[in-house]
Design a protein around this motif. Structure first.
Motif, mmCIF file in Angstrom:
data_model
loop_
_atom_site.group_PDB
_atom_site.id
_atom_site.type_symbol
_atom_site.label_atom_id
_atom_site.label_comp_id
_atom_site.label_asym_id
_atom_site.label_seq_id
_atom_site.Cartn_x
_atom_site.Cartn_y
_atom_site.Cartn_z
ATOM 1 N N PRO A 24 38.163 43.169 43.153
ATOM 2 C CA PRO A 24 37.347 43.104 44.381
ATOM 3 C C PRO A 24 35.873 42.771 44.138
ATOM 4 C CG PRO A 24 37.937 45.381 43.871
ATOM 5 C CD PRO A 24 38.683 44.515 42.904
ATOM 6 N N GLN A 51 37.284 45.336 32.991
ATOM 7 C CA GLN A 51 38.151 46.373 33.595
ATOM 8 C C GLN A 51 39.462 45.749 34.060
ATOM 9 O OE1 GLN A 51 36.303 49.083 36.401
ATOM 10 N NE2 GLN A 51 38.262 49.683 37.294
ATOM 11 N N MET A 57 44.528 38.712 37.669
ATOM 12 C CA MET A 57 43.633 39.726 38.264
ATOM 13 C C MET A 57 42.163 39.349 38.047
ATOM 14 S SD MET A 57 45.505 42.109 39.626
ATOM 15 C CE MET A 57 44.520 43.606 39.779
ATOM 16 N N GLN A 84 37.347 54.790 30.452
ATOM 17 C CA GLN A 84 36.898 53.481 30.932
ATOM 18 C C GLN A 84 35.383 53.515 31.211
ATOM 19 O OE1 GLN A 84 38.644 52.149 34.708
ATOM 20 N NE2 GLN A 84 39.540 50.450 33.570
ATOM 21 N N ASP A 109 32.600 49.610 44.222
ATOM 22 C CA ASP A 109 32.783 51.044 43.929
ATOM 23 C C ASP A 109 33.749 51.310 42.783
ATOM 24 O OD1 ASP A 109 35.237 50.352 44.992
ATOM 25 O OD2 ASP A 109 34.903 51.321 46.916
ATOM 26 N N VAL A 110 33.891 50.349 41.872
ATOM 27 C CA VAL A 110 34.854 50.584 40.791
ATOM 28 C C VAL A 110 34.175 51.338 39.640
ATOM 29 C CG1 VAL A 110 36.185 48.538 41.469
ATOM 30 C CG2 VAL A 110 34.518 48.343 39.617
ATOM 31 N N ASN A 111 34.976 51.777 38.674
ATOM 32 C CA ASN A 111 34.411 52.580 37.586
ATOM 33 C C ASN A 111 33.266 51.862 36.871
ATOM 34 O OD1 ASN A 111 36.112 54.741 38.040
ATOM 35 N ND2 ASN A 111 37.641 54.107 36.523
ATOM 36 N N PRO A 159 38.586 58.261 43.528
ATOM 37 C CA PRO A 159 37.614 57.982 42.461
ATOM 38 C C PRO A 159 36.485 57.072 42.946
ATOM 39 C CG PRO A 159 39.777 56.971 41.989
ATOM 40 C CD PRO A 159 39.953 57.877 43.161
ATOM 41 N N HIS A 235 47.924 49.667 46.361
ATOM 42 C CA HIS A 235 47.631 50.000 44.958
ATOM 43 C C HIS A 235 46.903 51.328 44.776
ATOM 44 C CE1 HIS A 235 43.700 48.386 46.125
ATOM 45 N NE2 HIS A 235 43.213 49.081 45.107
ATOM 46 N N ARG A 236 46.478 51.988 45.867
ATOM 47 C CA ARG A 236 45.713 53.237 45.712
ATOM 48 C C ARG A 236 46.579 54.313 45.066
ATOM 49 N NH1 ARG A 236 40.446 52.035 46.517
ATOM 50 N NH2 ARG A 236 40.388 50.563 48.226
ATOM 51 N N HIS A 267 50.435 44.635 42.829
ATOM 52 C CA HIS A 267 49.350 44.993 41.895
ATOM 53 C C HIS A 267 49.965 45.600 40.621
ATOM 54 C CE1 HIS A 267 46.050 47.555 40.410
ATOM 55 N NE2 HIS A 267 45.225 46.821 41.115
ATOM 56 N N ARG A 269 49.267 48.222 38.807
ATOM 57 C CA ARG A 269 49.482 49.677 38.890
ATOM 58 C C ARG A 269 50.750 49.981 39.686
ATOM 59 N NH1 ARG A 269 46.737 54.635 39.428
ATOM 60 N NH2 ARG A 269 44.711 53.846 38.858
HETATM 61 C C1 UD1 Z 1 40.568 49.399 40.484
HETATM 62 C C2 UD1 Z 1 39.491 50.170 41.241
HETATM 63 C C3 UD1 Z 1 39.809 50.147 42.718
HETATM 64 C C4 UD1 Z 1 40.035 48.742 43.218
HETATM 65 C C5 UD1 Z 1 41.125 48.108 42.378
HETATM 66 C C6 UD1 Z 1 41.439 46.700 42.780
HETATM 67 C C7 UD1 Z 1 38.497 52.082 40.063
HETATM 68 C C8 UD1 Z 1 38.466 53.563 39.987
HETATM 69 N N1 UD1 Z 1 39.457 51.567 40.840
HETATM 70 O O1 UD1 Z 1 41.801 50.117 40.644
HETATM 71 O O2 UD1 Z 1 38.705 50.694 43.420
HETATM 72 O O3 UD1 Z 1 40.412 48.784 44.564
HETATM 73 O O4 UD1 Z 1 40.679 48.102 41.012
HETATM 74 O O5 UD1 Z 1 42.516 46.225 42.040
HETATM 75 O O6 UD1 Z 1 37.680 51.426 39.453
HETATM 76 N N2 UD1 Z 1 46.133 46.733 34.919
HETATM 77 C C9 UD1 Z 1 46.746 45.615 34.406
HETATM 78 N N3 UD1 Z 1 46.032 44.463 34.370
HETATM 79 C C10 UD1 Z 1 44.771 44.366 34.813
HETATM 80 C C11 UD1 Z 1 44.168 45.515 35.332
HETATM 81 C C12 UD1 Z 1 44.855 46.693 35.384
HETATM 82 O O7 UD1 Z 1 47.895 45.660 33.981
HETATM 83 O O8 UD1 Z 1 44.194 43.264 34.762
HETATM 84 C C13 UD1 Z 1 46.908 47.981 35.007
HETATM 85 C C14 UD1 Z 1 46.658 48.924 33.856
HETATM 86 O O9 UD1 Z 1 47.864 49.529 33.548
HETATM 87 C C15 UD1 Z 1 45.720 49.953 34.444
HETATM 88 C C16 UD1 Z 1 46.134 49.983 35.908
HETATM 89 O O10 UD1 Z 1 46.562 48.650 36.199
HETATM 90 O O11 UD1 Z 1 45.811 51.202 33.833
HETATM 91 C C17 UD1 Z 1 45.023 50.352 36.838
HETATM 92 O O12 UD1 Z 1 43.860 49.533 36.618
HETATM 93 P P1 UD1 Z 1 42.383 50.135 36.877
HETATM 94 O O13 UD1 Z 1 41.347 49.095 36.714
HETATM 95 O O14 UD1 Z 1 42.223 51.390 36.080
HETATM 96 O O15 UD1 Z 1 42.468 50.596 38.383
HETATM 97 P P2 UD1 Z 1 43.031 49.838 39.673
HETATM 98 O O16 UD1 Z 1 44.172 50.636 40.206
HETATM 99 O O17 UD1 Z 1 43.220 48.388 39.464
#
Ligand code: UD1
Length: 391
Positions: A24, A51, A57, A84, A109-111, A159, A235-236, A267, A269
């Motif tokens: 985002p 991230q 993505m 992270q 608002d991401v990490n 988060p 995805h939340r 997504h 996740r």
């Molecule tokens: C993050 C944001 C969220 C945003 C979302 C959009 C935080 C706390 N959350 O959540 O606000 O709405 O991004 O997507 O920052 N993964 C992959 N490939 C990638 C990225 C992630 O496989 O390119 C998988 C990994 O297993 C990872 C999981 O997705 O552990 C979650 O990714 P993460 O960036 O931690 O959080 P999102 O759920 O994507």
């Protein structure tokens, strides 16, 4: 007294870091990057924290939004929240020490937003006669600006809410998308002089790419017709991390798809949990649900432009659908974007009332809606003006 005192070295362009981290963020920094690139006094530098790292993505968004490869890539990847956040802080502090930007822009608002804000707010550059490029302050520190400041869900189990509160408490400049965000910041005691209501920058990306979105062929690729399908994104953690909730949601979606075909780009996740909870095959067997990998910006927005309704828990999609006048059913008990409910097409939904809401939309029910003030495709221009006035 002005917020920043005149120490600008006008002989050098202002070094501006634009922090990009997760999907985002890319639509938020792209219009600002393009607008800054046209200024002789600015040197925009894209810092990708990594991230999000999958091609679909991240890389495809850079391509669609006509962004160059990131100038700096921190390669952080996935991990727990603390892992992270900590890894981004450690890596970005080293970049700050070397690069000494005058301005750091964090978005959303991401990490990584919170992590880079903390690192940049605490850094002190070495004092030297050869000052960092285009410095705006007289205390050897960068200015931190938060793009999309002031949004609050008032739900600290999310988060993102923690990330918003910390980022807004530390940032020097707060660019808000709507008047409710200004109110939130004032209520928290933020000085009025730090806040600038600039509008919604996501709409700049949408307008910048409108022609390509309208010409894209995703709707035909999936064999769909205009207004003849619903689009899903989920995805939340609150919706997809629990087997009980995710399986109920899947059951609801399969039920709804018997009347209206649904498209569901999944997504990472969500895919992981669908696999882990043994739900993936059930969804694959549902003949009116089209599953896909996460989609690039232009093809996904082509599906948004043409759908009958969206079911989502995303933040940005609540805004895009309000702008486009498309009904949005948000699977959350609250939203940090209340303007999309009060003025736009968004409705907060529960598992219990989802089916009824879909039926109402399919039979032609539509709530009254308007496009919020300053969601006009000119937010990046307004931001560039505010930065220019700082220098
Ligand atoms: C993050 C944001 C969220 C945003 C979302 C959009 C935080 C706390 N959350 O959540 O606000 O709405 O991004 O997507 O920052 N993964 C992959 N490939 C990638 C990225 C992630 O496989 O390119 C998988 C990994 O297993 C990872 C999981 O997705 O552990 C979650 O990714 P993460 O960036 O931690 O959080 P999102 O759920 O994507």
């Amino acid at each position: 007294m002005p917020l920043f005192e005149g120490v600008t070295d006008v002989t050098q362009p202002m070094k501006i870091h634009l922090i990009a981290a997760a999907r985002p963020n890319f639509m938020k920094i792209a219009p600002l990057y393009h607008a800054l690139k046209r200024q002789t006094w600015a040197e925009p530098i894209i810092v990708h924290t990594g991230q999000h790292y999958d091609i679909n993505m991240s890389d495809t968004f850079f391509k669609d939004l006509e962004l160059p490869d990131p100038n700096i890539h921190l390669g952080i990847g996935s991990g727990s929240h603390a892992e992270q956040t900590g890894r981004v802080m450690i890596a970005y502090e080293k970049v700050l020490e070397k690069e000494m930007p005058a301005l750091v822009v964090v978005a959303g608002d991401v990490n990584s937003t919170m992590a880079c804000t903390i690192a940049a707010s605490k850094i002190v550059y070495p004092s030297s006669p050869d000052r960092h490029a285009g410095s705006l302050r007289n205390d050897n520190r960068p200015i931190v600006a938060h793009l999309e400041a002031g949004l609050r869900s008032n739900d600290r189990t999310m988060p993102e809410e923690i990330n918003r509160i910390v980022t807004d408490a530390l940032a020097d400049i707060l660019w808000t998308p709507s008047p409710d965000a200004v109110e939130n910041l004032l209520t928290e005691g933020v000085p009025r002089a730090k806040i600038m209501n600039v509008g919604n920058i996501m709409i700049d990306s949408l307008e910048m790419m409108r022609k390509k979105i309208e010409c894209a062929d995703a709707i035909n690729e999936f064999g769909l017709t205009k207004g003849g399908y619903g689009l899903i994104t989920l995805h939340r953690p609150a919706n997809v991390d629990s087997p009980a909730i995710l399986s109920t949601l899947c059951r609801m979606l399969i039920g709804a798809s018997q009347k209206t075909p649904l498209v569901f780009p999944i997504h990472p996740r969500t895919r992981k949990h669908l696999d882990d909870f043994g739900l993936m095959d059930t969804l694959r067997d549902a003949k009116n649900i089209i599953l896909s990998d996460p989609m690039n910006y232009i093809r996904f927005m082509n599906l948004v432009f043409n759908c009958k309704f969206v079911i989502t828990d995303s933040g940005g999609i609540q805004e895009e659908t309000t702008y486009l006048g498309i009904p949005c059913l948000t699977m959350r008990p609250n939203t940090e974007r209340p303007v999309t409910v009060d003025q736009g097409t968004n409705q907060l939904c529960t598992i219990e009332n989802l089916q009824r809401r879909i039926e109402r939309i399919v039979s032609g029910g539509m709530k009254n809606h308007v496009v919020p003030e300053l969601w006009d495709g000119h937010t990046a221009g307004r931001i560039v003006d505010t930065i220019r006035k700082l220098s």
